[in-house]
Write a protein that holds these residues in place. Structure first.
Motif, PDB file in Angstrom:
ATOM      1  N   PRO A 329      13.211  21.782  -4.988  1.00  0.00           N
ATOM      2  CA  PRO A 329      13.443  20.619  -5.906  1.00  0.00           C
ATOM      3  C   PRO A 329      12.072  20.221  -5.911  1.00  0.00           C
ATOM      4  N   SER A 330      11.219  19.389  -6.431  1.00  0.00           N
ATOM      5  CA  SER A 330       9.883  19.869  -6.837  1.00  0.00           C
ATOM      6  C   SER A 330       9.822  18.218  -6.711  1.00  0.00           C
ATOM      7  N   LYS A 331      11.026  17.585  -6.692  1.00  0.00           N
ATOM      8  CA  LYS A 331      10.690  15.577  -6.441  1.00  0.00           C
ATOM      9  C   LYS A 331      12.151  15.705  -5.748  1.00  0.00           C
ATOM     10  N   PRO A 332      12.263  14.449  -4.539  1.00  0.00           N
ATOM     11  CA  PRO A 332      11.361  13.532  -4.441  1.00  0.00           C
ATOM     12  C   PRO A 332      10.367  13.980  -2.634  1.00  0.00           C
ATOM     13  N   ARG A 333       9.043  14.068  -3.742  1.00  0.00           N
ATOM     14  CA  ARG A 333       8.012  14.346  -2.419  1.00  0.00           C
ATOM     15  C   ARG A 333       7.994  13.491  -1.419  1.00  0.00           C
ATOM     16  N   LYS A 334       8.474  13.681  -0.063  1.00  0.00           N
ATOM     17  CA  LYS A 334       8.889  13.448   0.717  1.00  0.00           C
ATOM     18  C   LYS A 334       7.486  12.446   1.062  1.00  0.00           C
ATOM     19  N   MET A 335       6.819  13.000   1.456  1.00  0.00           N
ATOM     20  CA  MET A 335       5.317  13.041   2.164  1.00  0.00           C
ATOM     21  C   MET A 335       4.193  11.630   1.563  1.00  0.00           C
ATOM     22  N   MET A 336       4.415  12.064   0.133  1.00  0.00           N
ATOM     23  CA  MET A 336       3.967  11.014  -0.988  1.00  0.00           C
ATOM     24  C   MET A 336       4.441  10.024  -0.938  1.00  0.00           C
ATOM     25  N   LEU A 337       6.043   9.662  -1.071  1.00  0.00           N
ATOM     26  CA  LEU A 337       6.974   8.276  -1.009  1.00  0.00           C
ATOM     27  C   LEU A 337       6.045   7.473   0.594  1.00  0.00           C
ATOM     28  N   LEU A 338       6.714   8.747   1.444  1.00  0.00           N
ATOM     29  CA  LEU A 338       6.318   7.908   2.809  1.00  0.00           C
ATOM     30  C   LEU A 338       4.687   7.415   2.600  1.00  0.00           C
ATOM     31  N   ALA A 339       3.992   7.985   2.021  1.00  0.00           N
ATOM     32  CA  ALA A 339       2.363   7.450   2.580  1.00  0.00           C
ATOM     33  C   ALA A 339       2.338   5.920   1.691  1.00  0.00           C
ATOM     34  N   ALA A 340       3.190   6.439  -0.198  1.00  0.00           N
ATOM     35  CA  ALA A 340       2.624   5.418  -1.024  1.00  0.00           C
ATOM     36  C   ALA A 340       3.359   3.782  -0.276  1.00  0.00           C
ATOM     37  N   PHE A 341       4.327   4.041  -0.109  1.00  0.00           N
ATOM     38  CA  PHE A 341       5.326   3.218   0.887  1.00  0.00           C
ATOM     39  C   PHE A 341       4.964   2.738   2.614  1.00  0.00           C
ATOM     40  N   THR A 342       4.334   3.259   3.067  1.00  0.00           N
ATOM     41  CA  THR A 342       3.324   2.842   4.237  1.00  0.00           C
ATOM     42  C   THR A 342       2.152   1.531   3.592  1.00  0.00           C
ATOM     43  N   PHE A 343       1.834   2.444   2.631  1.00  0.00           N
ATOM     44  CA  PHE A 343       0.785   1.726   2.253  1.00  0.00           C
ATOM     45  C   PHE A 343       0.859   0.511   0.966  1.00  0.00           C
ATOM     46  N   LEU A 344       1.769   0.898   0.874  1.00  0.00           N
ATOM     47  CA  LEU A 344       2.728  -0.465  -0.047  1.00  0.00           C
ATOM     48  C   LEU A 344       3.037  -1.863   0.929  1.00  0.00           C
ATOM     49  N   GLY A 345       3.616  -1.329   2.456  1.00  0.00           N
ATOM     50  CA  GLY A 345       3.776  -1.918   3.318  1.00  0.00           C
ATOM     51  C   GLY A 345       2.788  -2.590   4.340  1.00  0.00           C
ATOM     52  N   LEU A 346       1.325  -2.309   3.965  1.00  0.00           N
ATOM     53  CA  LEU A 346       0.596  -2.181   4.547  1.00  0.00           C
ATOM     54  C   LEU A 346      -0.718  -3.710   4.076  1.00  0.00           C
ATOM     55  N   VAL A 347      -0.064  -3.461   2.404  1.00  0.00           N
ATOM     56  CA  VAL A 347      -1.171  -4.110   2.276  1.00  0.00           C
ATOM     57  C   VAL A 347      -0.097  -5.882   1.541  1.00  0.00           C
ATOM     58  N   ALA A 348       1.024  -5.611   1.767  1.00  0.00           N
ATOM     59  CA  ALA A 348       2.127  -6.635   1.306  1.00  0.00           C
ATOM     60  C   ALA A 348       1.846  -7.241   2.935  1.00  0.00           C
ATOM     61  N   GLY A 349       2.022  -7.058   3.666  1.00  0.00           N
ATOM     62  CA  GLY A 349       1.906  -7.665   4.977  1.00  0.00           C
ATOM     63  C   GLY A 349       0.476  -8.113   4.744  1.00  0.00           C
ATOM     64  N   SER A 350      -0.259  -7.250   5.333  1.00  0.00           N
ATOM     65  CA  SER A 350      -2.054  -8.363   5.342  1.00  0.00           C
ATOM     66  C   SER A 350      -1.972  -9.629   3.655  1.00  0.00           C
ATOM     67  N   GLY A 351      -1.641  -9.568   2.649  1.00  0.00           N
ATOM     68  CA  GLY A 351      -1.636 -10.233   1.614  1.00  0.00           C
ATOM     69  C   GLY A 351      -0.503 -11.521   1.870  1.00  0.00           C
ATOM     70  N   TYR A 352       0.445 -11.127   2.846  1.00  0.00           N
ATOM     71  CA  TYR A 352       1.120 -12.884   2.853  1.00  0.00           C
ATOM     72  C   TYR A 352       0.534 -13.371   4.332  1.00  0.00           C
ATOM     73  N   VAL A 353      -0.224 -12.514   4.566  1.00  0.00           N
ATOM     74  CA  VAL A 353      -1.421 -13.108   6.285  1.00  0.00           C
ATOM     75  C   VAL A 353      -2.541 -13.645   5.466  1.00  0.00           C
ATOM     76  N   LEU A 354      -2.701 -13.420   4.779  1.00  0.00           N
ATOM     77  CA  LEU A 354      -4.526 -13.899   4.111  1.00  0.00           C
ATOM     78  C   LEU A 354      -3.743 -14.852   2.963  1.00  0.00           C
ATOM     79  N   VAL A 355      -2.873 -14.559   1.948  1.00  0.00           N
ATOM     80  CA  VAL A 355      -2.727 -15.258   0.864  1.00  0.00           C
ATOM     81  C   VAL A 355      -1.909 -17.267   1.185  1.00  0.00           C
TER      82      VAL A 355
END
Length: 378
Positions: A329-355
Motif C-alpha cells: 500500500p502507498s498509504k497510510p505513511r506511518k512515519m509521516m503521520l507520526l511526525a505530522a501528529f507529533t508536530f501538531l501536538g507540540l504546536v497545540a500544547g505550546s499554543g495553549y500555554v501561550l494563549v
C-alpha cells in the motif's frame, strides 16, 4: 530620569522571547503530555488507517509522420530554411490537453461504468456503484479527524444548502448528471490522476483505491479510454473524409458494375451482328465502360490514400511502463503521520500555554471594566 523608556526595542523583543520561553519551560510537562497524546493518535492512525494502493502506468504520446515531409524538412534545414509545420498537415494534439480530456464530464461518466472486483461482492460492480454507495466507504481515523476539523465549515454549508432537488429533464443531447453521478465524480477526482512530464516527454496515469486489483482495473480502463478519446479527437477530420470517399467509392462501384453488365449482355446478344448501328451502340457502351472504369479506379486510389492518412494520423500512446497490480500500500505513511501528529501536538500544547494567559488577562480586563461601569452607575 525614566530608564524604562530608554530600553531599546531589540532588548524588549529579547525580554519578550525570554518570557515566552520561560512559560513554555514551566509548562513543559503539560506540553509533553499533549504531544504524547497526539503521537498516540498518529500511531493509531498509521496502524488502523484505511489502506490505499496506487496503480500507475507511464505512456509516451507519439504520432506517425510522412516520410516525404520529414525528408523535405531535412533538406530545407540544410539550406537554412525552417519550414515548421508547412511540411505536414497534421495538427498534433498537445499532451498538456490530456488532463483536460480526463477531467471532462463525458470521459469520467464513461469511466464510471468500469467493472471492478471488490471485497464483499460476489461479482464485479461498476465504479459508479462503488463510489456512490456508502457501504463501500471504509473508516479512516485521519480522514475522520480532518473531516470534522478542517472540513467542518464545508459540512455546515452543505447542511444549510441541502441536496439539490432532482427534476426530470426533456430529452436532449445535453449531459444531465444524476445525484449518484455527481457524488461519484467528486470522489473520482481523488482516485484517478494524471501527471504530465513535459520536459521528460512522458505521462503518468495513477489510480488510487483501497484494494490493489481494483486500482489496477481503474488505471487500465483509464488508459484504454484515453487512447480512444485522443484517437477520436485527432482523426475526426480525416475519418469524415474517409467516410465520404468510401460512400462515393461504393456508389461508383455499383455504377461501374451496372455498365459492365449491360455491355456484356449487349455483346452476347449481338455476336453475329455486323451492322453499323450495332457497332455504334457497342462503341458507345465501350466509352461508357472505359469512363466508368477510369473514374472508379481513381476513386479506389483516393480511398487507399484516405485509409493510409487515417493510419498515419492516428496517435499512438506507447506504454513504457504498463499497469501492474501494486503489492504494497502507498498509504497510510506511518512515519509521516507520526511526525505530522507529533508536530501538531507540540504546536497545540505550546499554543495553549501561550494563549491561555492572554485570554485570561483579556477576560479579566473586561470583567474589571464591567465592574467599574456598574460602580459608576451606582
Amino acid at each position: 530620569m525614566n530608564t524604562e523608556n530608554n530600553i531599546p526595542p531589540q532588548a524588549e523583543r529579547e525580554i519578550d522571547l525570554l518570557e515566552l520561553a520561560g512559560r513554555l519551560w514551566v509548562k513543559r510537562r503539560f506540553i509533553l503530555c499533549v504531544t504524547a497524546v497526539f503521537m498516540v493518535l498518529g500511531l493509531l492512525a498509521g496502524i488502523f488507517g484505511a489502506k490505499e494502493y496506487a496503480a500507475s502506468c507511464q505512456i509516451v504520446p507519439q504520432t506517425s509522420r510522412s516520410n516525404s515531409s520529414s525528408s523535405m524538412a531535412r533538406l530545407a534545414s540544410l539550406a537554412g530554411i525552417n519550414m515548421g509545420n508547412m511540411t505536414s498537415n497534421e495538427q498534433v494534439l498537445s499532451p498538456l490537453v490530456y488532463p483536460n480530456v480526463m477531467a471532462s464530464v463525458a470521459f469520467q461518466r464513461e469511466l464510471l461504468q468500469t467493472p471492478i472486483n471488490v471485497a464483499g461482492e460476489s461479482g464485479p460492480v461498476t465504479l459508479l456503484s462503488y463510489l456512490s454507495d456508502e457501504k463501500h466507504r471504509k473508516f479512516s481515523l485521519a480522514g475522520f479527524v480532518l473531516k470534522y476539523t478542517i472540513g467542518l465549515p464545508g459540512l455546515v454549508m452543505q447542511a444549510i444548502k441541502g441536496e439539490p432537488v432532482e427534476r426530470e429533464m426533456p430529452q436532449s443531447d445535453i449531459i444531465v448528471l444524476s445525484r449518484e453521478e455527481r457524488l461519484a465524480m467528486r470522489r473520482l477526482n481523488n482516485i484517478i490522476g494524471m501527471e504530465v512530464e513535459e520536459k521528460k516527454g512522458y505521462i503518468t496515469i495513477v489510480a488510487r483505491m483501497p484494494e490493489a486489483f481494483a486500482a489496477a482495473q481503474v488505471a487500465e480502463s483509464a488508459l484504454t479510454l484515453l487512447q480512444r478519446y485522443i484517437t477520436e479527437f485527432k482523426i475526426d477530420k480525416v475519418k469524415r473524409n474517409l467516410d465520404f470517399i468510401q460512400g462515393r467509392y461504393d456508389e461508383l462501384k455499383r455504377e461501374y458494375e451496372d455498365i459492365q453488365m449491360i455491355r456484356a449482355r449487349y455483346r452476347d446478344a449481338n455476336q453475329n451482328t455486323s451492322t453499323s448501328r450495332a457497332r455504334t451502340e457497342l462503341e458507345k457502351l465501350d466509352n461508357q465502360y472505359n469512363l466508368a472504369y477510369s473514374i472508379f479506379s481513381e476513386m479506389a486510389t483516393q480511398l487507399e490514400q484516405a485509409k493510409i492518412q487515417v493510419k498515419e494520423t492516428t496517435p499512438v500512446l506507447t506504454v513504457i511502463s504498463p499497469v501492474a497490480m501494486p503489492v504494497k500500500p502507498s498509504k497510510p505513511r506511518k512515519m509521516m503521520l507520526l511526525a505530522a501528529f507529533t508536530f501538531l501536538g507540540l504546536v497545540a500544547g505550546s499554543g495553549y500555554v501561550l494563549v491561555r494567559p492572554m485570554v485570561a488577562e483579556f477576560l479579566g480586563s473586561m470583567r474589571d471594566e464591567e465592574r467599574k461601569r456598574k460602580e459608576g452607575n451606582a
